[in-house]
Scaffold this motif. Structure first.
Motif, PDB file in Angstrom:
ATOM      1  N   THR A  98       0.671  -1.368   0.180  1.00  0.00           N
ATOM      2  CA  THR A  98      -0.071  -0.060  -0.127  1.00  0.00           C
ATOM      3  C   THR A  98       0.787   1.345   0.107  1.00  0.00           C
ATOM      4  OG1 THR A  98      -0.066  -0.161   2.469  1.00  0.00           O
ATOM      5  CG2 THR A  98      -1.994  -0.998   0.971  1.00  0.00           C
ATOM      6  N   SER A  99       2.182   1.233   0.584  1.00  0.00           N
ATOM      7  CA  SER A  99       2.824   2.316   0.623  1.00  0.00           C
ATOM      8  C   SER A  99       3.832   2.566  -0.618  1.00  0.00           C
ATOM      9  CB  SER A  99       3.996   2.240   1.926  1.00  0.00           C
ATOM     10  OG  SER A  99       4.623   1.280   1.787  1.00  0.00           O
ATOM     11  N   GLN A 100       3.886   1.338  -1.393  1.00  0.00           N
ATOM     12  CA  GLN A 100       4.544   1.363  -2.553  1.00  0.00           C
ATOM     13  C   GLN A 100       4.014   1.647  -3.836  1.00  0.00           C
ATOM     14  OE1 GLN A 100       7.132  -2.317  -2.632  1.00  0.00           O
ATOM     15  NE2 GLN A 100       7.506  -2.037  -0.113  1.00  0.00           N
ATOM     16  N   PHE A 101       2.604   1.376  -3.896  1.00  0.00           N
ATOM     17  CA  PHE A 101       1.782   1.414  -5.042  1.00  0.00           C
ATOM     18  C   PHE A 101       1.463   2.691  -5.462  1.00  0.00           C
ATOM     19  CE2 PHE A 101      -2.441   0.986  -7.241  1.00  0.00           C
ATOM     20  CZ  PHE A 101      -2.358  -0.166  -8.032  1.00  0.00           C
ATOM     21  N   CYS A 102       1.626   2.840  -6.943  1.00  0.00           N
ATOM     22  CA  CYS A 102       1.487   4.325  -7.462  1.00  0.00           C
ATOM     23  C   CYS A 102       0.062   4.247  -7.795  1.00  0.00           C
ATOM     24  CB  CYS A 102       2.409   4.647  -8.577  1.00  0.00           C
ATOM     25  SG  CYS A 102       1.852   6.002  -9.646  1.00  0.00           S
ATOM     26  N   GLY A 103      -0.557   5.440  -6.933  1.00  0.00           N
ATOM     27  CA  GLY A 103      -1.971   5.637  -7.467  1.00  0.00           C
ATOM     28  C   GLY A 103      -2.437   6.215  -8.591  1.00  0.00           C
ATOM     29  N   CYS A 104      -1.361   6.585  -9.549  1.00  0.00           N
ATOM     30  CA  CYS A 104      -1.527   7.013 -10.702  1.00  0.00           C
ATOM     31  C   CYS A 104      -1.501   6.022 -11.751  1.00  0.00           C
ATOM     32  CB  CYS A 104      -0.761   8.324 -11.162  1.00  0.00           C
ATOM     33  SG  CYS A 104      -0.850   9.106 -12.559  1.00  0.00           S
ATOM     34  N   CYS A 105      -0.294   5.268 -11.902  1.00  0.00           N
ATOM     35  CA  CYS A 105      -0.099   4.413 -13.057  1.00  0.00           C
ATOM     36  C   CYS A 105      -0.255   2.942 -12.641  1.00  0.00           C
ATOM     37  CB  CYS A 105       1.191   4.571 -13.778  1.00  0.00           C
ATOM     38  SG  CYS A 105       2.525   4.104 -12.732  1.00  0.00           S
ATOM     39  N   GLY A 106      -0.148   2.608 -11.073  1.00  0.00           N
ATOM     40  CA  GLY A 106      -0.423   1.159 -10.700  1.00  0.00           C
ATOM     41  C   GLY A 106       0.963   0.413 -10.584  1.00  0.00           C
ATOM     42  N   LYS A 161       8.393  11.029   1.298  1.00  0.00           N
ATOM     43  CA  LYS A 161       8.021  11.269  -0.305  1.00  0.00           C
ATOM     44  C   LYS A 161       7.878   9.960  -0.972  1.00  0.00           C
ATOM     45  CE  LYS A 161      11.185  15.193   0.165  1.00  0.00           C
ATOM     46  NZ  LYS A 161      12.461  15.919  -0.122  1.00  0.00           N
ATOM     47  N   PHE A 162       6.983  10.275  -1.709  1.00  0.00           N
ATOM     48  CA  PHE A 162       6.691   9.408  -2.636  1.00  0.00           C
ATOM     49  C   PHE A 162       6.548   9.768  -4.112  1.00  0.00           C
ATOM     50  CE2 PHE A 162       4.064   7.132  -5.754  1.00  0.00           C
ATOM     51  CZ  PHE A 162       4.171   5.644  -5.581  1.00  0.00           C
ATOM     52  N   ARG A 163       7.526   9.142  -5.097  1.00  0.00           N
ATOM     53  CA  ARG A 163       7.614   9.462  -6.360  1.00  0.00           C
ATOM     54  C   ARG A 163       7.899   8.312  -7.381  1.00  0.00           C
ATOM     55  NH1 ARG A 163      11.221  10.419 -10.740  1.00  0.00           N
ATOM     56  NH2 ARG A 163      10.774  12.201 -12.034  1.00  0.00           N
ATOM     57  N   CYS A 164       6.675   8.168  -8.098  1.00  0.00           N
ATOM     58  CA  CYS A 164       6.705   6.935  -9.069  1.00  0.00           C
ATOM     59  C   CYS A 164       7.731   6.922 -10.064  1.00  0.00           C
ATOM     60  CB  CYS A 164       5.521   6.724  -9.784  1.00  0.00           C
ATOM     61  SG  CYS A 164       5.502   5.199 -10.847  1.00  0.00           S
ATOM     62  N   VAL A 165       8.860   5.714 -10.170  1.00  0.00           N
ATOM     63  CA  VAL A 165      10.010   5.722 -10.880  1.00  0.00           C
ATOM     64  C   VAL A 165       9.613   5.547 -12.354  1.00  0.00           C
ATOM     65  CG1 VAL A 165      11.671   4.895  -9.096  1.00  0.00           C
ATOM     66  CG2 VAL A 165      10.188   3.305 -10.507  1.00  0.00           C
ATOM     67  N   LYS A 166       8.258   5.215 -12.511  1.00  0.00           N
ATOM     68  CA  LYS A 166       7.764   4.746 -14.006  1.00  0.00           C
ATOM     69  C   LYS A 166       7.225   6.113 -14.501  1.00  0.00           C
ATOM     70  CE  LYS A 166       4.977   1.312 -16.481  1.00  0.00           C
ATOM     71  NZ  LYS A 166       3.996   0.270 -16.371  1.00  0.00           N
ATOM     72  N   CYS A 167       6.214   6.721 -13.634  1.00  0.00           N
ATOM     73  CA  CYS A 167       5.391   7.713 -14.507  1.00  0.00           C
ATOM     74  C   CYS A 167       5.882   9.032 -13.807  1.00  0.00           C
ATOM     75  CB  CYS A 167       3.975   7.409 -14.366  1.00  0.00           C
ATOM     76  SG  CYS A 167       3.326   7.504 -12.661  1.00  0.00           S
ATOM     77  N   GLY A 168       6.360   9.215 -12.714  1.00  0.00           N
ATOM     78  CA  GLY A 168       6.897  10.479 -12.240  1.00  0.00           C
ATOM     79  C   GLY A 168       5.877  11.072 -11.361  1.00  0.00           C
ATOM     80  N   TYR A 169       4.987  10.610 -10.846  1.00  0.00           N
ATOM     81  CA  TYR A 169       3.732  11.049  -9.969  1.00  0.00           C
ATOM     82  C   TYR A 169       4.376  11.151  -8.623  1.00  0.00           C
ATOM     83  CZ  TYR A 169      -0.203  11.011  -7.065  1.00  0.00           C
ATOM     84  OH  TYR A 169      -1.172  11.000  -5.952  1.00  0.00           O
ATOM     85  N   THR A 170       4.220  12.440  -7.935  1.00  0.00           N
ATOM     86  CA  THR A 170       4.715  12.572  -6.540  1.00  0.00           C
ATOM     87  C   THR A 170       3.406  12.747  -5.863  1.00  0.00           C
ATOM     88  OG1 THR A 170       4.831  15.025  -7.276  1.00  0.00           O
ATOM     89  CG2 THR A 170       6.530  13.535  -7.573  1.00  0.00           C
ATOM     90  N   CYS A 171       4.022  12.610  -4.721  1.00  0.00           N
ATOM     91  CA  CYS A 171       2.654  12.656  -3.452  1.00  0.00           C
ATOM     92  C   CYS A 171       3.239  12.676  -2.381  1.00  0.00           C
ATOM     93  CB  CYS A 171       1.479  11.734  -3.697  1.00  0.00           C
ATOM     94  SG  CYS A 171       0.149  11.895  -2.577  1.00  0.00           S
ATOM     95  N   HIS A 172       2.705  13.074  -0.949  1.00  0.00           N
ATOM     96  CA  HIS A 172       3.116  12.787   0.179  1.00  0.00           C
ATOM     97  C   HIS A 172       3.091  11.472   0.570  1.00  0.00           C
ATOM     98  CE1 HIS A 172       3.546  12.585   4.621  1.00  0.00           C
ATOM     99  NE2 HIS A 172       3.850  13.502   4.461  1.00  0.00           N
ATOM    100  N   ALA A 173       3.976  10.721   0.842  1.00  0.00           N
ATOM    101  CA  ALA A 173       4.135   8.984   1.074  1.00  0.00           C
ATOM    102  C   ALA A 173       2.919   8.719   1.751  1.00  0.00           C
ATOM    103  CB  ALA A 173       5.173   8.674   1.644  1.00  0.00           C
ATOM    104  N   ASP A 174       2.422   9.407   2.930  1.00  0.00           N
ATOM    105  CA  ASP A 174       1.554   8.794   3.821  1.00  0.00           C
ATOM    106  C   ASP A 174       0.192   9.140   3.151  1.00  0.00           C
ATOM    107  OD1 ASP A 174       3.398   7.832   5.699  1.00  0.00           O
ATOM    108  OD2 ASP A 174       3.261   9.928   6.936  1.00  0.00           O
TER     109      ASP A 174
END
Length: 372
Positions: free
Chosen positions: A325-333, A344-357
């Motif tokens: 749940t903490s590693q899954f990207c809510g944008c691209c999956g 900090k959350f930043r998807c290495v695939k699509c670049g989506y950023t968000c507060h990790a929590d």
């Protein structure tokens, strides 16, 4: 342990008892209001300093209620200090009430100005189930009771410590399984350390962060006290400090649970989703040393308080499988360990950023995978 509060109706009391209970309600509310004013003025008061016609144990409950009102105001949890009405329920601690069985009937016995009287109750399923565990010899199951009036009728609100919530869990799992056939709003709750809780509803974008700074500070404060008292070998004081810390945490958890449920009540047909707690302790062990001061914080207790308060509003609470749940990207999956770094959350695939929590909270809200 979980707490279940049951409301039990007293069989019609005599006119004398009815009049006496109304008088004690009025005295209790006046006592609380008087104590509030004196505490605000910096007085330290005990039951012997309170000039109201009440038993000392009930005076002590009034003082506790007044201290809580002042504390909530000073810490910003309340915008004003309330003026307590004459209908305020009278608090009676667990040493001064118990259940009694006579000739196959159940009674509730509690202390008042008339002494300790046993009154018959309207027998319900809750009475039949729980009253055998509330007798004089079984103090461990009892909490602080409250005597209430609704019109001409009298009730007692009884908190009970129970060890099993199997029926509760089954009920809410059925609700969750039927959720697809209903229009429900999923609320995700992510529990952690930097933020004690992050609550969100992903489709509206509404969210609320609850910082862990106050908890961390209080843990370090009590830890420092115990260390200095340990050097002085003040064992009795250390024991009192431990009790004070547990009471503080319990009060904090109750207030936090209320805030989380209040957030959910903004939405139609809310359902609260939380991670199963199995991995939280492991997460704590992986945190920095400074964050370990709140490692022993009672996540389980908070969860039980959320369930208790949500149940009053018929809001189901279900456990979600915490896997990724903490590693899954809510944008691209895309799910990968490198997606998250600290808060900090930043998807290495699509670049989506968000507060990790917040990202984890949104994933919990969207999840349909129940914990096993």
């Amino acid at each position: 342990m979980a707490t279940k509060t049951i409301l039990v109706k007293l069989k019609k009391p005599t006119k004398k008892k009815h009049k006496q209970f109304i008088y004690e309600q009025k005295e209790f509310s006046n006592c609380v209001n008087d104590c509030v004013e004196r505490i605000q003025n910096g007085e330290k008061i005990s039951s012997k300093d309170v000039p109201f016609n009440l038993k000392s144990s009930i005076k002590n409950e009034a003082i506790r209620r007044a201290k809580k009102a002042v504390s909530d105001y000073r810490k910003g949890r309340a915008t004003t200090i309330p003026i307590f009405k004459k209908s305020l329920g009278v608090k009676i601690n667990n040493q001064n009430w118990n259940s009694i069985e006579k000739n196959g009937r159940w009674y509730i016995a509690f202390t008042s100005n008339m002494g300790k009287k046993a009154l018959p109750v309207v027998e319900t399923k809750d009475v039949q189930t729980f009253f055998p565990f509330l007798t004089q010899k079984k103090k461990g199951f009892r909490g602080t009771m409250e005597l209430l009036r609704k019109g001409k009728h009298w009730y007692v609100a009884i908190p009970i410590q129970i060890s099993s919530e199997l029926d509760f869990e089954k009920k809410h799992k059925r609700i969750f399984e039927n959720m697809k056939r209903q229009k429900s709003t999923s609320i995700g709750v992510d529990l952690g350390l930097g933020h004690i809780a992050v609550v969100s509803e992903p489709f509206s974008g509404k969210r609320q962060f609850f910082s862990g700074k106050e908890v961390g500070y209080m843990r370090r404060h009590f830890c420092s006290l115990r260390r200095s008292l340990g050097k002085a070998k003040a064992l009795r004081v250390i024991k009192r400090i431990g009790k004070k810390e547990r009471e503080w945490m319990k009060d904090y958890n109750r207030k936090l649970a209320k805030d989380i449920v209040d957030f959910a009540l903004q939405f139609d047909n809310p359902i609260i989703k939380m991670e199963a707690l199995d991995d939280i302790r492991k997460t704590c062990r992986s945190m920095k040393r400074a964050d370990k001061t709140i490692h022993s914080w009672s996540f389980y207790q908070l969860k039980q308080f959320i369930k208790e308060k949500a149940a009053k509003h018929n809001i189901p609470v279900v456990d979600i499988n915490p896997y990724q749940t903490s590693q899954f990207c809510g944008c691209c999956g895309h799910a990968e360990k490198n997606n998250r770094y600290g808060d900090k959350f930043r998807c290495v695939k699509c670049g989506y950023t968000c507060h990790a929590d917040l990202n984890a909270s949104n994933n919990i809200a969207r999840s349909t995978s129940l914990a096993g």
